[in-house]
Design an enzyme around this catalytic site. Structure first.
Site, PDB file in Angstrom:
ATOM      1  N   LYS A  71       0.812  -1.227   0.000  1.00 23.18           N
ATOM      2  CA  LYS A  71       0.000   0.000   0.000  1.00 23.18           C
ATOM      3  C   LYS A  71       0.846   1.279   0.000  1.00 23.18           C
ATOM      4  O   LYS A  71       0.416   2.299  -0.525  1.00 23.18           O
ATOM      5  CB  LYS A  71      -0.947   0.007   1.209  1.00 23.18           C
ATOM      6  CG  LYS A  71      -2.091  -0.983   1.080  1.00 23.18           C
ATOM      7  CD  LYS A  71      -3.058  -0.861   2.249  1.00 23.18           C
ATOM      8  CE  LYS A  71      -4.208  -1.827   2.099  1.00 23.18           C
ATOM      9  NZ  LYS A  71      -5.273  -1.588   3.093  1.00 23.18           N
ATOM     10  N   ASN A  92      -5.059   2.144  -1.567  1.00 25.85           N
ATOM     11  CA  ASN A  92      -5.537   0.775  -1.816  1.00 25.85           C
ATOM     12  C   ASN A  92      -6.241   0.637  -3.158  1.00 25.85           C
ATOM     13  O   ASN A  92      -6.710  -0.437  -3.491  1.00 25.85           O
ATOM     14  CB  ASN A  92      -6.466   0.303  -0.689  1.00 25.85           C
ATOM     15  CG  ASN A  92      -7.772   1.073  -0.662  1.00 25.85           C
ATOM     16  OD1 ASN A  92      -7.900   2.105  -1.313  1.00 25.85           O
ATOM     17  ND2 ASN A  92      -8.738   0.581   0.081  1.00 25.85           N
ATOM     18  N   ASP A 107     -10.346   3.213   2.149  1.00 24.25           N
ATOM     19  CA  ASP A 107     -10.661   2.709   3.502  1.00 24.25           C
ATOM     20  C   ASP A 107     -11.323   3.791   4.353  1.00 24.25           C
ATOM     21  O   ASP A 107     -12.182   3.497   5.188  1.00 24.25           O
ATOM     22  CB  ASP A 107      -9.377   2.244   4.211  1.00 24.25           C
ATOM     23  CG  ASP A 107      -8.932   0.865   3.745  1.00 24.25           C
ATOM     24  OD1 ASP A 107      -9.766   0.125   3.199  1.00 24.25           O
ATOM     25  OD2 ASP A 107      -7.746   0.540   3.935  1.00 24.25           O
ATOM     26  N   GLY A 133      -1.923   0.900  13.567  1.00 19.38           N
ATOM     27  CA  GLY A 133      -1.392   0.403  12.300  1.00 19.38           C
ATOM     28  C   GLY A 133      -2.103   1.053  11.117  1.00 19.38           C
ATOM     29  O   GLY A 133      -2.713   2.121  11.245  1.00 19.38           O
ATOM     30  N   THR A 157       1.588   0.034  22.075  1.00 19.72           N
ATOM     31  CA  THR A 157       2.843   0.778  22.071  1.00 19.72           C
ATOM     32  C   THR A 157       2.515   2.268  21.960  1.00 19.72           C
ATOM     33  O   THR A 157       2.054   2.731  20.908  1.00 19.72           O
ATOM     34  CB  THR A 157       3.706   0.352  20.858  1.00 19.72           C
ATOM     35  OG1 THR A 157       3.754  -1.078  20.817  1.00 19.72           O
ATOM     36  CG2 THR A 157       5.115   0.905  20.942  1.00 19.72           C
TER      37      THR A 157
HETATM   38  P1  NAP Z   1      -1.365  -3.518  11.612  1.00 20.75           P
HETATM   39  O1  NAP Z   1      -0.978  -2.410  10.695  1.00 20.75           O
HETATM   40  O2  NAP Z   1      -0.464  -4.690  11.757  1.00 20.75           O
HETATM   41  O3  NAP Z   1      -1.621  -2.879  13.095  1.00 20.75           O
HETATM   42  C1  NAP Z   1      -1.998  -3.709  14.137  1.00 20.75           C
HETATM   43  C2  NAP Z   1      -2.197  -2.878  15.406  1.00 20.75           C
HETATM   44  O4  NAP Z   1      -2.763  -3.754  16.382  1.00 20.75           O
HETATM   45  C3  NAP Z   1      -0.913  -2.292  16.011  1.00 20.75           C
HETATM   46  O5  NAP Z   1      -1.162  -0.995  16.483  1.00 20.75           O
HETATM   47  C4  NAP Z   1      -0.611  -3.251  17.165  1.00 20.75           C
HETATM   48  O6  NAP Z   1      -0.037  -2.617  18.288  1.00 20.75           O
HETATM   49  C5  NAP Z   1      -1.981  -3.709  17.573  1.00 20.75           C
HETATM   50  N1  NAP Z   1      -1.952  -5.054  18.147  1.00 20.75           N
HETATM   51  C6  NAP Z   1      -1.547  -6.192  17.545  1.00 20.75           C
HETATM   52  N2  NAP Z   1      -1.653  -7.229  18.387  1.00 20.75           N
HETATM   53  C7  NAP Z   1      -2.124  -6.731  19.564  1.00 20.75           C
HETATM   54  C8  NAP Z   1      -2.409  -7.299  20.825  1.00 20.75           C
HETATM   55  N3  NAP Z   1      -2.275  -8.603  21.044  1.00 20.75           N
HETATM   56  N4  NAP Z   1      -2.877  -6.488  21.800  1.00 20.75           N
HETATM   57  C9  NAP Z   1      -3.028  -5.163  21.600  1.00 20.75           C
HETATM   58  N5  NAP Z   1      -2.743  -4.551  20.422  1.00 20.75           N
HETATM   59  C10 NAP Z   1      -2.298  -5.335  19.417  1.00 20.75           C
HETATM   60  O7  NAP Z   1      -2.797  -4.121  11.189  1.00 20.75           O
HETATM   61  P2  NAP Z   1      -3.921  -3.476  10.264  1.00 20.75           P
HETATM   62  O8  NAP Z   1      -3.557  -3.667   8.842  1.00 20.75           O
HETATM   63  O9  NAP Z   1      -4.228  -2.120  10.746  1.00 20.75           O
HETATM   64  O10 NAP Z   1      -5.163  -4.483  10.550  1.00 20.75           O
HETATM   65  C11 NAP Z   1      -5.734  -4.611  11.832  1.00 20.75           C
HETATM   66  C12 NAP Z   1      -7.004  -5.436  11.755  1.00 20.75           C
HETATM   67  O11 NAP Z   1      -7.969  -4.772  10.951  1.00 20.75           O
HETATM   68  C13 NAP Z   1      -6.839  -6.823  11.119  1.00 20.75           C
HETATM   69  O12 NAP Z   1      -7.685  -7.732  11.781  1.00 20.75           O
HETATM   70  C14 NAP Z   1      -7.315  -6.616   9.694  1.00 20.75           C
HETATM   71  O13 NAP Z   1      -7.819  -7.792   9.094  1.00 20.75           O
HETATM   72  C15 NAP Z   1      -8.445  -5.640   9.929  1.00 20.75           C
HETATM   73  N6  NAP Z   1      -8.763  -4.802   8.767  1.00 20.75           N
HETATM   74  C16 NAP Z   1     -10.049  -4.805   8.345  1.00 20.75           C
HETATM   75  C17 NAP Z   1     -10.421  -4.001   7.300  1.00 20.75           C
HETATM   76  C18 NAP Z   1     -11.856  -3.992   6.860  1.00 20.75           C
HETATM   77  O14 NAP Z   1     -12.144  -3.503   5.769  1.00 20.75           O
HETATM   78  N7  NAP Z   1     -12.768  -4.488   7.685  1.00 20.75           N
HETATM   79  C19 NAP Z   1      -9.477  -3.186   6.653  1.00 20.75           C
HETATM   80  C20 NAP Z   1      -8.154  -3.208   7.106  1.00 20.75           C
HETATM   81  C21 NAP Z   1      -7.803  -4.029   8.172  1.00 20.75           C
HETATM   82  P3  NAP Z   1       1.537  -2.212  18.359  1.00 20.75           P
HETATM   83  O15 NAP Z   1       1.632  -0.884  17.653  1.00 20.75           O
HETATM   84  O16 NAP Z   1       1.815  -2.113  19.814  1.00 20.75           O
HETATM   85  O17 NAP Z   1       2.284  -3.307  17.665  1.00 20.75           O
END
Ligand code: NAP
Length: 304
Positions: A71, A92, A107, A133, A157
């Site tokens: 992305k 995206n 998004d 994220g 974090t």
């Molecule tokens: P990402 O960029 O990897 O970010 C993940 C975030 O979650 C980080 O801030 C991380 O914290 C935090 N995190 C991870 N594990 C954790 C835990 N065990 N406890 C507390 N915080 C935790 O992920 P992303 O791309 O944003 O996606 C996140 C979720 O959204 C996924 O499930 C994805 O499938 C979903 N999503 C859905 C859509 C939709 O259209 N519905 C679109 C995009 C994403 P740290 O900063 O501390 O590492």
């Protein structure tokens, strides 16, 4: 679907891409619209991103969706990037108009449309976003653009939450933004006093769908809208806890459908058949569940 010399091509690039639910969702929509188009998944290795984007022109593709991990990497190869795309540093959706390539981030608007479907409006609401994220950034920008009364970014974090707050500064307007650690003693009250809570972490995603939710049920209450972007499973542990606490809930499927619908509208210039897309997406998710919940690639992405 009959492919012939007039078939136009759209698709998605990612690495891996086999887990993507976009092909069934978009192909159902294209068929419903009666278009001689096809939507194809392209597995593009990170070192090939530039060539893949150039290929849009070379092969005269109509457009592409872009998923993890490309992305941000596609940006240098585009002729034009939307203001949201620049601010978030991620797009995206790519559109090819006679060789001129535009990148957008659907998004942000996709999330807003999914919230609107519930009858809620973020304007004037106190919003808490959990995570820092890629998806959290888009949702934070959506909250600010919609005129939220306040925005709290709550993350495991703290530094990453602070980075998102700083990133949003050019877009802020009147919305005050606060970054907090999930372990901060103020976190429970920040969540309880909010009206809209959005979980943008993968906590509760298959195959780790039986873990405790990212925030406990005691932090939630009636009169709140609790959204979880995770869509596999649809009813995550967080949404179950929110429902028990008396809050309204919103599943992640809506955002996925609407970000796709917006991309399709850019490419075709026609209103997207949102319900057809939702139906196809839910069918693909059910199929995935019947097959054990996810592909090997998806389980790797989910940290399995
Ligand atoms: P990402 O960029 O990897 O970010 C993940 C975030 O979650 C980080 O801030 C991380 O914290 C935090 N995190 C991870 N594990 C954790 C835990 N065990 N406890 C507390 N915080 C935790 O992920 P992303 O791309 O944003 O996606 C996140 C979720 O959204 C996924 O499930 C994805 O499938 C979903 N999503 C859905 C859509 C939709 O259209 N519905 C679109 C995009 C994403 P740290 O900063 O501390 O590492």
């Amino acid at each position: 679907m009959i492919l012939n010399g007039k078939t136009k091509v759209v698709g998605v690039i990612g690495w891996p891409v086999e887990h993507s639910l976009s092909p069934p969702m978009h192909n159902a929509a294209l068929e419903w619209l009666g278009l001689n188009w096809v939507y194809v998944p392209f597995a593009v290795a990170p070192e090939r991103v530039g060539e893949a984007v150039q290929g849009l022109r070379g092969l005269n593709l109509v457009g592409l969706n872009v998923t993890i991990p490309h992305k941000a990497a596609v940006l240098p190869y585009l002729d034009e990037v939307s203001p949201e795309g620049w601010l978030l540093g991620a797009v995206n959706t790519l559109t090819n108009r006679d060789g001129f390539l535009t990148g957008e981030n659907t998004d942000v608007e996709g999330f807003l449309r999914s919230v609107q479907e519930t009858g809620w409006d973020l304007a004037g609401r106190r919003v808490v976003v959990i995570g820092a994220g890629g998806s959290a950034r888009a949702v934070c920008l959506a909250a600010v653009r919609a005129g939220a009364a306040s925005l709290t970014i709550l993350n495991r974090t703290l530094e990453r939450a602070e980075e998102v707050a700083a990133l949003l500064a050019p877009a802020l307007g009147p919305t005050p933004v606060q970054a907090l650690s999930l372990r901060d003693p103020e976190a429970p009250e920040a969540v309880r006093s909010a009206e809209v809570i959005v979980d943008c972490t993968p906590v509760g995603m298959y195959p780790h769908h039986q873990v405790p939710p990212v925030i406990p049920a005691e932090w939630m209450r009636p009169g709140q809208l609790v959204c979880d972007l995770t869509y596999n499973p649809r009813r995550t542990v967080l949404l179950q806890a929110a429902q028990k606490a008396g809050a309204e809930t919103l599943e992640g499927v809506g955002m996925l459908v609407h970000q796709g619908a917006l991309a399709l509208e850019r490419w075709t210039g026609r209103p997207a058949p949102v319900e057809v897309m939702r139906h196809a997406l839910l069918a693909a998710l059910s199929e995935r569940r019947r097959n054990g919940g996810g592909t090997a690639a998806e389980q790797r992405l989910n940290g399995a």
